[in-house]
Scaffold this motif. Structure first.
Motif, short mmCIF file in Angstrom:
data_model
loop_
_atom_site.label_atom_id
_atom_site.label_comp_id
_atom_site.label_asym_id
_atom_site.label_seq_id
_atom_site.Cartn_x
_atom_site.Cartn_y
_atom_site.Cartn_z
N TYR A 91 0.80 -1.23 0.00
CA TYR A 91 0.00 0.00 0.00
C TYR A 91 0.84 1.28 0.00
O TYR A 91 0.28 2.38 -0.03
N HIS A 108 -15.18 -7.22 -1.19
CA HIS A 108 -15.24 -8.62 -1.60
C HIS A 108 -16.44 -9.38 -1.05
O HIS A 108 -16.69 -10.50 -1.50
N ALA A 146 -12.28 -1.14 0.64
CA ALA A 146 -11.32 -2.03 1.29
C ALA A 146 -11.86 -3.47 1.28
O ALA A 146 -12.42 -3.90 0.27
N HIS A 198 -9.01 1.32 -5.78
CA HIS A 198 -8.13 0.49 -4.94
C HIS A 198 -6.69 0.96 -5.14
O HIS A 198 -6.29 1.27 -6.26
N ILE A 199 -5.96 0.96 -4.05
CA ILE A 199 -4.54 1.33 -4.09
C ILE A 199 -3.76 0.24 -4.81
O ILE A 199 -2.98 0.50 -5.72
N ASN A 226 -13.27 3.65 -1.69
CA ASN A 226 -12.40 2.49 -1.52
C ASN A 226 -13.04 1.65 -0.42
O ASN A 226 -12.86 1.93 0.78
C1 DQA Z 1 -7.81 -2.41 -1.11
C2 DQA Z 1 -7.76 -3.85 -1.59
C3 DQA Z 1 -8.60 -4.75 -0.70
O1 DQA Z 1 -8.52 -6.11 -1.14
C4 DQA Z 1 -8.10 -4.71 0.74
O2 DQA Z 1 -8.94 -5.46 1.57
C5 DQA Z 1 -7.93 -3.32 1.25
C6 DQA Z 1 -7.40 -2.29 0.35
C7 DQA Z 1 -6.86 -1.49 -1.91
O3 DQA Z 1 -7.04 -0.28 -1.83
O4 DQA Z 1 -5.96 -1.97 -2.59
O5 DQA Z 1 -8.13 -3.04 2.43
O6 DQA Z 1 -9.14 -1.92 -1.27
#
Ligand code: DQA
Length: 144
Positions: A23, A80, A76, A103-104, A74
């Motif tokens: 990240y 999923h 996160a 997504h990052i 985002n």
């Molecule tokens: C995320 C990707 C997700 O799979 C993960 O659970 C995150 C960050 C990203 O920004 O890459 O918390 O959303």
């Protein structure tokens, strides 16, 4: 002025120290200030928030509908599996407002469980894998 809520889901408040190899090293405060700077350059009225709570994230998506705000989201890990977040995100796009999922990291290049987004099908579009630039690109889409 176009209003935009930039909403971040669980664990994103730990940016900087959380798995920096995935990240990056910019912390959440740094992300916030980069976003506010770009938003003001683009003439957007942005509010940047983070929560670890699904209920709070959903109430912010409702707020976007009620205030006519576009959204950069985002979700996160909620990406999923959270059908409740998906349903709230659908309210935003059904109201004719843009919602860009960001997504990052590139979840498709990671573990299998990250390959599916339950949000993407109701988003206006998805930007992933470009680090902080994923958010900055999303702001550009909203400004255009
Ligand atoms: C995320 C990707 C997700 O799979 C993960 O659970 C995150 C960050 C990203 O920004 O890459 O918390 O959303």
């Amino acid at each position: 002025m176009t209003k935009v809520l930039v909403l971040n889901g669980p664990n994103l408040g730990r940016l900087g120290s959380r798995e920096p190899e995935i990240y990056g090293t910019l912390d959440y405060a740094g992300l916030q200030s980069a976003l506010l700077k770009t938003a003001s350059e683009l003439g957007l009225d942005a509010d940047v928030r983070q929560t670890n709570s699904e209920a709070e994230l959903i109430s912010w998506l409702h707020e976007a509908v009620d205030t006519g705000s576009s959204v950069v989201l985002n979700p996160a890990a909620f990406t999923h599996y959270s059908y409740a977040t998906r349903d709230a995100a659908a309210l935003v796009t059904k109201a004719g407002l843009k919602l860009v999922e960001v997504h990052i990291s590139n979840p498709h290049a990671r573990e299998e469980f990250r390959h599916n987004s339950v949000i993407a099908g109701v988003a206006s579009g998805v930007i992933a894998g470009f680090g902080v630039d994923s958010y900055l690109l999303a702001l550009r889409v909203i400004a255009s």
